[in-house]
Design an enzyme around this catalytic site. Sequence first.
Site, short mmCIF file in Angstrom:
data_model
loop_
_atom_site.label_atom_id
_atom_site.label_comp_id
_atom_site.label_asym_id
_atom_site.label_seq_id
_atom_site.Cartn_x
_atom_site.Cartn_y
_atom_site.Cartn_z
N THR A 95 -11.15 -1.71 -2.87
CA THR A 95 -12.32 -0.95 -2.41
C THR A 95 -13.55 -1.48 -3.14
O THR A 95 -13.69 -1.29 -4.35
CB THR A 95 -12.16 0.56 -2.70
OG1 THR A 95 -10.96 1.03 -2.12
CG2 THR A 95 -13.34 1.33 -2.14
N LYS A 141 -14.60 2.54 4.34
CA LYS A 141 -13.81 3.04 3.20
C LYS A 141 -14.68 3.90 2.26
O LYS A 141 -14.26 4.94 1.77
CB LYS A 141 -13.19 1.86 2.45
CG LYS A 141 -12.48 2.21 1.18
CD LYS A 141 -11.28 3.14 1.40
CE LYS A 141 -10.65 3.56 0.08
NZ LYS A 141 -9.78 4.72 0.25
N LYS A 157 -16.36 5.15 -9.07
CA LYS A 157 -16.90 3.87 -8.56
C LYS A 157 -17.19 3.98 -7.05
O LYS A 157 -18.24 3.55 -6.57
CB LYS A 157 -15.87 2.77 -8.85
CG LYS A 157 -16.08 1.41 -8.23
CD LYS A 157 -15.16 1.10 -7.05
CE LYS A 157 -13.70 1.22 -7.28
NZ LYS A 157 -12.86 0.97 -6.11
N1 LIG Z 1 -4.80 4.37 -6.39
C1 LIG Z 1 -5.17 4.79 -5.18
O1 LIG Z 1 -4.79 5.90 -4.75
C2 LIG Z 1 -6.02 3.95 -4.30
C3 LIG Z 1 -6.78 2.92 -4.78
N2 LIG Z 1 -7.57 2.20 -3.92
C4 LIG Z 1 -8.36 1.09 -4.41
O2 LIG Z 1 -7.45 0.01 -4.64
C5 LIG Z 1 -7.88 -0.77 -5.75
C6 LIG Z 1 -6.77 -0.82 -6.80
O3 LIG Z 1 -6.50 0.52 -7.19
P1 LIG Z 1 -5.30 0.88 -8.20
O4 LIG Z 1 -4.12 0.02 -7.92
O5 LIG Z 1 -5.18 2.35 -8.14
O6 LIG Z 1 -5.97 0.45 -9.57
P2 LIG Z 1 -5.31 0.11 -10.98
O7 LIG Z 1 -6.34 0.44 -11.98
O8 LIG Z 1 -3.96 0.71 -11.09
O9 LIG Z 1 -5.11 -1.49 -10.90
C7 LIG Z 1 -6.22 -2.35 -10.96
C8 LIG Z 1 -5.79 -3.78 -10.83
O10 LIG Z 1 -6.94 -4.63 -10.95
C9 LIG Z 1 -6.70 -5.57 -12.00
N3 LIG Z 1 -7.95 -5.93 -12.66
C10 LIG Z 1 -8.88 -5.11 -13.19
N4 LIG Z 1 -9.92 -5.82 -13.67
C11 LIG Z 1 -9.64 -7.13 -13.46
C12 LIG Z 1 -10.32 -8.33 -13.72
N5 LIG Z 1 -11.53 -8.36 -14.32
N6 LIG Z 1 -9.73 -9.49 -13.36
C13 LIG Z 1 -8.53 -9.48 -12.76
N7 LIG Z 1 -7.82 -8.38 -12.46
C14 LIG Z 1 -8.38 -7.20 -12.81
C15 LIG Z 1 -5.73 -4.88 -12.95
O11 LIG Z 1 -5.10 -5.84 -13.78
P3 LIG Z 1 -4.43 -5.40 -15.18
O12 LIG Z 1 -3.07 -4.89 -14.84
O13 LIG Z 1 -4.42 -6.65 -15.98
O14 LIG Z 1 -5.32 -4.34 -15.78
C16 LIG Z 1 -4.80 -4.24 -11.92
O15 LIG Z 1 -3.91 -5.17 -11.37
C17 LIG Z 1 -9.18 -0.13 -6.26
O16 LIG Z 1 -10.26 -0.79 -5.64
C18 LIG Z 1 -9.07 1.31 -5.73
O17 LIG Z 1 -10.34 1.91 -5.57
C19 LIG Z 1 -7.57 2.42 -2.57
C20 LIG Z 1 -6.81 3.40 -2.04
C21 LIG Z 1 -5.99 4.28 -2.86
O1 LIG Z 2 -8.97 5.54 -2.27
C1 LIG Z 2 -8.19 6.45 -2.44
C2 LIG Z 2 -7.42 7.05 -1.38
O2 LIG Z 2 -6.66 8.01 -1.67
O3 LIG Z 2 -7.54 6.60 -0.23
#
Ligand SMILES: NC(=O)C1=CN([C@@H]2O[C@H](COP(=O)(O)OP(=O)(O)OC[C@H]3O[C@@H](n4cnc5c(N)ncnc54)[C@H](OP(=O)(O)O)[C@@H]3O)[C@@H](O)[C@H]2O)C=CC1
Ligand SMILES: O=CC(=O)O
Length: 293
Positions: free
Chosen positions: A95, A170, A238
């Site tokens: 996102t 989104k 965010k």
């Molecule tokens: N969780 C949810 O319910 C939902 C989330 N989203 C969106 O999906 C995306 C991922 O969410 P989610 O999985 O929950 O987040 P997490 O915080 O669990 O995971 C984030 C991921 O991004 C990586 N990351 C962060 N910073 C960097 C960087 N500078 N360089 C490389 N890799 C990086 C992390 O790596 P590392 O493991 O090394 O920290 C990890 O793999 C976000 O944009 C979120 O808004 C969308 C729908 C639902």
């Molecule tokens: O981005 C979060 C979700 O629940 O969708």
Amino acid sequence: MEVGFLGLGIMGKAMATNLLNHGFRVTVWNRTLAKCQELVALGATVGETPASVVAKCNYTIAMLSDPAAALSVVFDKNGVLEQIGSGKGYVDMSTVDAATSSKISEAVRQKGGTFLEAPVSGSKKPAEDGQLVILAAGDKALYDDMVPAFDVLGKKSFFLGEIGNGAKMKLVVNMIMGSMMNCLSEGLCLADKSGLSPQTLLDVLDLGGIANPMFKLKGPAMIQGSYNPAFPLKHQQKDMRLALALGDENAVAMPVSAAANEAFKKARSLGLGDSDFSAVYEVVKGAGGSGQA
Ligand SMILES: NC(=O)C1=CN([C@@H]2O[C@H](COP(=O)(O)OP(=O)(O)OC[C@H]3O[C@@H](n4cnc5c(N)ncnc54)[C@H](OP(=O)(O)O)[C@@H]3O)[C@@H](O)[C@H]2O)C=CC1
Ligand SMILES: O=CC(=O)O
């Protein structure tokens, strides 16, 4: 079908697991490489860098935390751009805002590759169950190529046209979701303080015209003060911030969302950033927490 997968956080891990379980060959990379091992146990191979994943796979998916992460994985040393080119597609499901997506799209296309943004609606459980809603935009031929993967990851995919439309859709959805979560928090608080049972409020809500899966799923845990992260609060904040910026660009007044954003910011300042976004209830209650923002 062989796919690369960059980012194994809450969502990425569930999505890559689903692809493996449905017979896809998956090469994974995560900034914290140790997190790849769980996927290796399920049959994945590991790429040492984003560039090496793209070199190996014709299609690479990313699921990263925010615009900074999405840009870093593409533009930094050993990033996607070093190996993207003709015959290779890059699909960012993180996102982010439309400007971030457009920047990545232009760079990938300049190298001869194709790009699709495809953020998702639905949280950890829908990701595990392959029930996401996919909001794609960009290269239509790449979208068509990705349909077999999207059919595994989601219950429905939308192709929304030009790049940026997926990101914007989104953000609008999550702006509504974040405002609703604040409203639910205020309702639970008001019920409690005025001598009513918060659980009975949830039961009443669930039988009426504003019943929804989020209230039903999150409400009981909120009453218990349990905020095990499915959707981390820092990501919801965010999304509110990026949605409000979209409102600024389009001169749309969003006082309700702006107030909700303040509550999420306050929650982050209290160390609740890594808790589930429903922990904003603690701010509404006037309590707070401890830990990292
Ligand atoms: N969780 C949810 O319910 C939902 C989330 N989203 C969106 O999906 C995306 C991922 O969410 P989610 O999985 O929950 O987040 P997490 O915080 O669990 O995971 C984030 C991921 O991004 C990586 N990351 C962060 N910073 C960097 C960087 N500078 N360089 C490389 N890799 C990086 C992390 O790596 P590392 O493991 O090394 O920290 C990890 O793999 C976000 O944009 C979120 O808004 C969308 C729908 C639902
Ligand atoms: O981005 C979060 C979700 O629940 O969708």
